[in-house]
Each structure stands twice: as structure tokens, then as C-alpha cells.
Motif scaffolding. Structure first.
Motif, mmCIF file in Angstrom:
data_model
loop_
_atom_site.group_PDB
_atom_site.id
_atom_site.type_symbol
_atom_site.label_atom_id
_atom_site.label_comp_id
_atom_site.label_asym_id
_atom_site.label_seq_id
_atom_site.Cartn_x
_atom_site.Cartn_y
_atom_site.Cartn_z
ATOM 1 N N GLY A 46 0.883 -1.198 -0.106
ATOM 2 C CA GLY A 46 0.031 -0.157 -0.202
ATOM 3 C C GLY A 46 0.838 1.170 0.058
ATOM 4 N N GLU A 47 2.011 1.060 0.845
ATOM 5 C CA GLU A 47 2.651 2.369 0.738
ATOM 6 C C GLU A 47 3.498 2.407 -0.731
ATOM 7 N N LEU A 48 4.093 1.565 -1.024
ATOM 8 C CA LEU A 48 4.789 1.527 -2.431
ATOM 9 C C LEU A 48 3.651 2.189 -3.457
ATOM 10 N N VAL A 49 2.431 1.656 -3.714
ATOM 11 C CA VAL A 49 1.705 2.308 -4.540
ATOM 12 C C VAL A 49 1.099 3.866 -4.181
ATOM 13 N N ASN A 50 1.039 4.010 -2.860
ATOM 14 C CA ASN A 50 0.681 5.595 -2.466
ATOM 15 C C ASN A 50 1.913 6.378 -3.075
ATOM 16 N N GLN A 51 3.326 5.999 -2.915
ATOM 17 C CA GLN A 51 4.380 6.776 -3.195
ATOM 18 C C GLN A 51 4.234 6.832 -4.633
ATOM 19 N N LEU A 52 3.946 5.608 -5.357
ATOM 20 C CA LEU A 52 3.892 5.806 -6.624
ATOM 21 C C LEU A 52 2.742 6.792 -7.336
ATOM 22 N N SER A 53 1.682 6.981 -6.527
ATOM 23 C CA SER A 53 0.877 7.774 -6.903
ATOM 24 C C SER A 53 1.153 9.328 -6.925
ATOM 25 N N SER A 54 1.891 9.618 -5.779
ATOM 26 C CA SER A 54 2.688 11.113 -5.805
ATOM 27 C C SER A 54 3.698 11.155 -6.796
ATOM 28 N N ALA A 55 4.545 10.105 -7.282
ATOM 29 C CA ALA A 55 5.358 10.320 -8.028
ATOM 30 C C ALA A 55 4.547 10.457 -9.553
ATOM 31 N N ILE A 56 3.747 9.894 -9.929
ATOM 32 C CA ILE A 56 2.878 10.006 -11.141
ATOM 33 C C ILE A 56 2.356 11.412 -11.036
ATOM 34 N N THR A 57 1.780 12.084 -9.913
ATOM 35 C CA THR A 57 1.073 13.390 -10.018
ATOM 36 C C THR A 57 2.417 14.281 -10.154
ATOM 37 N N GLU A 58 3.503 14.058 -9.283
ATOM 38 C CA GLU A 58 4.693 14.839 -9.626
ATOM 39 C C GLU A 58 5.249 15.004 -11.148
ATOM 40 N N ALA A 59 5.177 13.725 -11.727
ATOM 41 C CA ALA A 59 5.515 13.379 -13.306
ATOM 42 C C ALA A 59 4.636 14.569 -13.933
ATOM 43 N N ARG A 60 3.456 14.580 -13.584
ATOM 44 C CA ARG A 60 2.459 15.213 -14.672
ATOM 45 C C ARG A 60 2.453 16.896 -14.327
ATOM 46 N N LEU A 61 2.849 17.277 -13.068
ATOM 47 C CA LEU A 61 3.182 18.588 -12.772
ATOM 48 C C LEU A 61 4.233 18.918 -13.584
ATOM 49 N N ALA A 62 5.193 18.038 -13.725
ATOM 50 C CA ALA A 62 6.697 18.406 -14.587
ATOM 51 C C ALA A 62 6.320 18.313 -15.973
ATOM 52 N N LYS A 63 5.159 18.029 -16.390
ATOM 53 C CA LYS A 63 4.773 17.914 -17.805
ATOM 54 C C LYS A 63 5.467 16.707 -18.398
ATOM 55 N N LEU A 64 5.478 15.741 -17.979
ATOM 56 C CA LEU A 64 6.237 14.409 -18.374
ATOM 57 C C LEU A 64 5.173 13.897 -19.494
ATOM 58 N N ASN A 65 3.956 14.171 -19.329
ATOM 59 C CA ASN A 65 2.826 13.553 -20.120
ATOM 60 C C ASN A 65 2.839 14.301 -21.362
ATOM 61 N N ILE A 66 3.674 15.219 -21.567
ATOM 62 C CA ILE A 66 3.613 15.967 -22.997
ATOM 63 C C ILE A 66 5.222 15.833 -23.409
ATOM 64 N N LEU A 67 6.143 15.896 -22.597
ATOM 65 C CA LEU A 67 7.488 16.161 -22.813
ATOM 66 C C LEU A 67 8.159 14.782 -23.285
ATOM 67 N N ALA A 68 7.498 13.510 -22.594
ATOM 68 C CA ALA A 68 7.793 12.224 -22.978
ATOM 69 C C ALA A 68 6.518 11.407 -22.794
ATOM 70 N N PRO A 69 5.594 11.694 -23.800
ATOM 71 C CA PRO A 69 4.310 11.171 -23.700
ATOM 72 C C PRO A 69 3.946 9.748 -23.718
ATOM 73 N N ASN A 70 4.867 8.955 -24.563
ATOM 74 C CA ASN A 70 5.087 7.538 -24.455
ATOM 75 C C ASN A 70 5.408 6.711 -23.186
#
Length: 518
Positions: A46-70
Motif C-alpha cells: 500500500g505504501e509503495l502504490v501510494n508513493q507511486l501515486s505521488s510520483a505520477i502526480t509530480e511527473a504530470r506537474l513536471a509535464k512528463l505527459n507531454i515531454l515524454a508522452p509514450n
């Protein structure tokens, strides 16, 4: 369908590799344990998934969804798979494998994003300016340029840097053209519409000075945009000012029509009532027996005193927190020193002493986690009582407290925070301050009405408006609050019904305590 199969095969290959690596690591860990060394402590899924959730959010804030979309898409898919397996109670090995796969995708995506952000710096700036100006409302025209931009970042992902370098200037110019069009057609178009409405209501006669100011600002803005198409910051600033004065003209004209036929005393009493309402709200002295300037000075003085008191309390809290951290550090150092002395006095060998210290640290860690968990549950219960059922849903998500604001309302298509929301936001501030300097993530969500680009930008702007409000009211420092928009990507219900769409249009506040209870 073909792309889906390729994507699934790719994740499967990564997962298999992760599982094989995990098996090897497991054997190595087992051999160490057999030789007398402590085995590695497995992290809570549960902690691993939660930490990953924060990492995914941070990645989106850093625009990884458009800078490295695939890469980002693969990372998010693996994360959602882990999240689903955790919810269903599936095997831990599968969850861990999906988490590690997602982490590998994110790591590679970050490397690509660094290259993309450097190579496409001017293009990214032009994109942001166009979006902020409202270019997403142009639908197909905006989507054509956006697709060309994503072609550039995907080419970088594939190692074809020369393609991005060759075509970036063209995409940059197209974003700039959209920005100018947006400012003229959207913002200035709105200004002209508002001024025309005020004219129909008699603005030239009722509010001549305000009307002249609005017209002068419109003319100056239009002329400046035509003469300076690349002076983006000044252009947007002037357009914003023109919109402000046009909206002000409508307000002044409306109020002018309201009072033009009123007896003079009624006009005076109306203004007096406004001032008295404000004075009562800030606990200022009733000075209606004085002139208006004195009443206004009385209100301003009371507000300044409240601001000074708030700043004093905030500074006092900061000093107290710093003192507590110092005491905590000193006490821990003394405890560690006593443990070492105790081991030496008992004549323990160095190995025994190290083992004892290790066990003591583990015990303290467990005690700290249990204490933090108890504290978190107590604070959760307290925060839940702050809100009525129709205002917000309060629930726990791993180590996070989530406030789903049911009663938060924005004007259609806008991100302006209206006064009717202030009472709810006051409770949100109270909930955040209940925790000791937490981290906060504000998520904006929409339904599927309108285009994806418009929804994504609107959700981001609404989340940022909430962030700005909390910062302006000194709820937390800017670095402790993040805002991210998801558009219609994460629905709670079907968008096929009005009830479902209403549920999907929401603001979620994630409160993450510093002391992680999980």
C-alpha cells in the motif's frame, strides 16, 4: 487495437524482467539471512502504490505527459494496474512488479523530458502562452498544432533529435499565431461585447468617465497587439486590463441605473449599509455618525490590525515549530548516546552493540509509525466533523486525507473563485492547519462536456486558482502546495447522465502529513 496489443506486450515484458530480477534478489537476500545478516525489510504494498501515486502526480506537474508522452503513458498504465491489484487484494508479487515497471518507465521518461525541455524551450513557452490566452477553445486549429508538438516530443523519445530541431520553429510560430488570435478574438472580443452591453444600458450618459477609460484601454490594447505581436507578456497584461475595465463599466452602469431614480437619502443609506456591513464583519467600531472617509479609515485600520495579528500568530507558530524540532533532535541525540554507553557498560561486543542499536532503531521506527497512525486517525476524525455532508466528502487514502469538495462552484467555463465559496474554503483552511505543516496537492477535474484540451486547461486553472487562494490567505507556503489538472481523465461516475457529470466536476484536496503513518 494494434497499438493496445503492442502496449500490453511491452508492459508484460517489463513485468517479467522485474519478477525475474526480484527472484534473484530474493535468493541473494535469503543467502544473507542464512549467513547471519539481517534480511531486507519488505515495503508495504500500500505504501509503495501510494508513493507511486505521488510520483505520477509530480511527473504530470513536471509535464512528463507531454515531454515524454509514450513513457509517461506506460508508467501511468502500470501504476493503474498496481492500484487495481491492490484494491482487489491480488498477490503482492504482481503489485510490486507493476510498481517497479512504472518506476522504470518514469525514470526513462524523466531523462527524455530533460532533453525535450531543453531542445523545445521556446516552443514550450509559446505553448504555455497560447493556452493561457485561451487558444484551446479553437478546437481543431489548436489540436493540429498540439499534434505537431507531440510529434516533436515523440521523435525525441525515439532518438530522432534532428527532426525536433528542424521543425520546432514552425510549431513555435503556430502557437504564437494562436495566442494572438486568442487574445484578439477571445479576450478583446469579450471586451467589445461587454462595452456594447453597457452602451445599450446607457453607459455613455450614466458612466461617461468609466466608459471613456474602458474605450481608451481597448483601443490601446488592440493597437499594441497589432504593432507588437511578439511582446507576449505586455500583450497579455494589457488585454487583462482591458477586460477588467470593461467588466467594471458594466458594474458601474448597472449600479448607476439602480440609483439614478432613488431619493438622495436612499443612495446615502445604501452606501452606509455597505460600509457598516464590512465594519461589522471585521469587528470594527460603529462609526456611522462620522463622515464616509472616517468610516473607511476605521475599516482599513481594523483590517490592518487583523492582518498584523495573523502575521504575528504565523511567526509565533514558526518559532514554536523550530524550537520543537531542535528539542526533538537534541533528545534523540541524547537517547542514542545513552544506548551506546549502556552497551559498552554491559561489556557487549561491537557486533552485539550494532545489533542492539539496529533493533532499537527498528523499535523506534515502529513506535513512531504507530504514534503517527494514531495521530492521523485522530486528526481525520476531527476534520471530518468540520464539514456538512453536502459540503465535502472526507476520507482516508493510505497516508493521505482527501477532501472532495462537493459544494465548490465556479462560473461556467471559468476559474474565478466566488464569494459564495469563502465559507467552504475557510473550513478547508482549518482542515489543512489541523495538520503540522503538511504537503497539499489540489486536483482539478471536469466532465466530458467540451474538448479534452479545454477541459484539461480549465481543470488546471481551477486547481491553480485554489492554490493561489490558499497561499494568499497564508494557509501554507507556496512550496508546500501543488496544483494539477486532470480534465476528464479520472471520472467518478458515468458522463452519460447529468448527475454523473456533476459528480465528475470537482476539486479534490489531498493533505499529506509530514509524519507518514503508513
Amino acid at each position: 487495437m494494434k497499438n493496445h496489443k503492442v502496449h500490453s506486450l511491452w508492459i508484460a515484458l517489463v513485468v517479467v524482467g522485474v519478477i525475474m530480477t526480484g527472484c534473484v534478489q530474493s535468493k541473494m537476500a535469503g543467502s544473507k539471512a542464512a549467513s547471519g545478516q539481517p534480511a531486507a525489510i519488505q515495503a508495504n504494498p500500500g505504501e509503495l502504490v501510494n508513493q507511486l501515486s505521488s510520483a505520477i502526480t509530480e511527473a504530470r506537474l513536471a509535464k512528463l505527459n507531454i515531454l515524454a508522452p509514450n513513457g509517461f503513458k506506460r508508467a501511468e498504465a502500470a501504476f493503474l494496474s498496481a492500484q487495481e491489484d491492490l484494491a482487489k487484494g491480488n498477490e503482492i508479487a504482481g503489485i510490486n512488479a507493476s510498481v517497479q515497471a512504472s518506476q522504470e518507465y518514469l525514470k526513462r521518461a524523466k531523462e527524455i523530458a530533460t532533453i525535450s525541455s531543453t531542445t523545445l524551450a521556446d516552443t514550450l513557452k509559446a505553448r504555455d502562452m497560447a493556452r493561457n490566452a485561451g487558444a484551446t477553445k479553437f478546437g481543431k486549429a489548436y489540436r493540429r498544432v498540439e499534434d505537431k508538438f507531440l510529434d516533436l516530443t515523440r521523435s525525441i523519445e525515439k532518438g530522432n533529435l534532428s527532426y525536433a530541431q528542424k521543425n520546432r520553429d514552425q510549431v513555435t510560430d503556430q502557437y504564437r499565431a494562436l495566442e494572438i488570435r486568442a487574445i484578439k478574438e477571445e479576450t478583446i472580443g469579450t471586451v467589445r461585447t461587454l462595452i456594447a452591453r453597457a452602451e445599450d444600458a446607457g453607459a455613455r450618459k450614466i458612466a461617461p468617465r468609466t466608459y471613456k477609460k474602458a474605450m481608451d484601454q481597448l483601443a490601446a490594447t488592440d493597437a499594441f497587439i497589432s504593432a507588437n505581436p511578439y511582446a507576449k507578456e505586455k500583450m497579455q497584461s494589457m488585454a487583462k486590463d482591458a477586460l477588467f475595465h470593461a467588466e467594471r463599466l458594466v458594474v458601474v452602469t448597472t449600479l448607476g441605473n439602480r440609483v439614478k431614480d432613488m431619493p438622495p437619502e436612499d443612495v446615502v443609506l445604501l452606501l452606509e449599509d455597505y460600509l457598516h456591513t464590512i465594519a461589522t464583519t471585521v469587528d470594527a467600531q460603529d462609526m456611522r455618525n462620522h463622515d464616509y472617509q472616517t468610516q473607511l479609515d476605521n475599516i482599513v485600520g481594523s483590517v490592518d490590525a487583523l492582518k498584523a495579528d495573523r502575521n504575528f500568530i504565523a511567526q509565533k507558530n514558526d518559532d514554536l515549530q523550530a524550537e520543537m524540532e531542535t528539542l526533538k533532535s537534541d533528545n534523540q541525540a541524547q537517547i542514542d548516546a545513552l544506548n551506546v554507553r549502556l552497551a559498552m557498560l554491559e561489556g557487549k561486543t561491537r557486533e552485539d552493540q550494532m545489533a542492539k542499536e539496529h533493533m532499537a532503531r527498528e523499535r523506534r521506527a515502529v513506535e513512531k509509525r504507530l504514534a503517527a497512525e494514531r495521530k492521523f486517525n485522530q486528526l481525520y476524525a476531527a476534520v471530518r466533523d468540520y464539514f456538512e455532508t453536502d459540503e465535502a466528502e472526507v476520507y482516508k487514502k493510505e497516508n493521505q486525507l482527501v477532501l472532495r469538495l462537493k459544494a465548490m462552484r465556479f462560473p461556467i467555463g471559468k476559474s474565478t473563485i466566488l464569494p459564495e465559496n469563502y465559507s467552504l474554503l475557510s473550513k478547508v483552511q482549518k482542515a489543512i492547519r489541523t495538520f503540522d505543516d503538511p504537503r497539499v496537492i489540489i486536483e482539478g477535474h471536469t466532465d466530458t462536456t467540451g474538448s479534452d484540451d479545454v477541459n484539461m486547461l480549465l481543470s488546471q486553472q481551477r486547481a491553480e486558482a485554489m492554490r493561489d487562494y490558499l497561499i494568499a490567505n497564508q494557509t501554507l507556503p507556496p512550496e508546500s502546495i501543488s496544483a494539477v489538472g486532470y480534465g476528464s481523465e479520472r471520472p467518478l461516475a458515468s458522463n452519460a447522465t447529468s448527475a454523473g457529470r456533476a459528480m465528475n466536476r470537482r476539486i479534490d484536496i489531498l493533505i499529506i502529513p509530514q509524519d507518514n503513518p503508513i
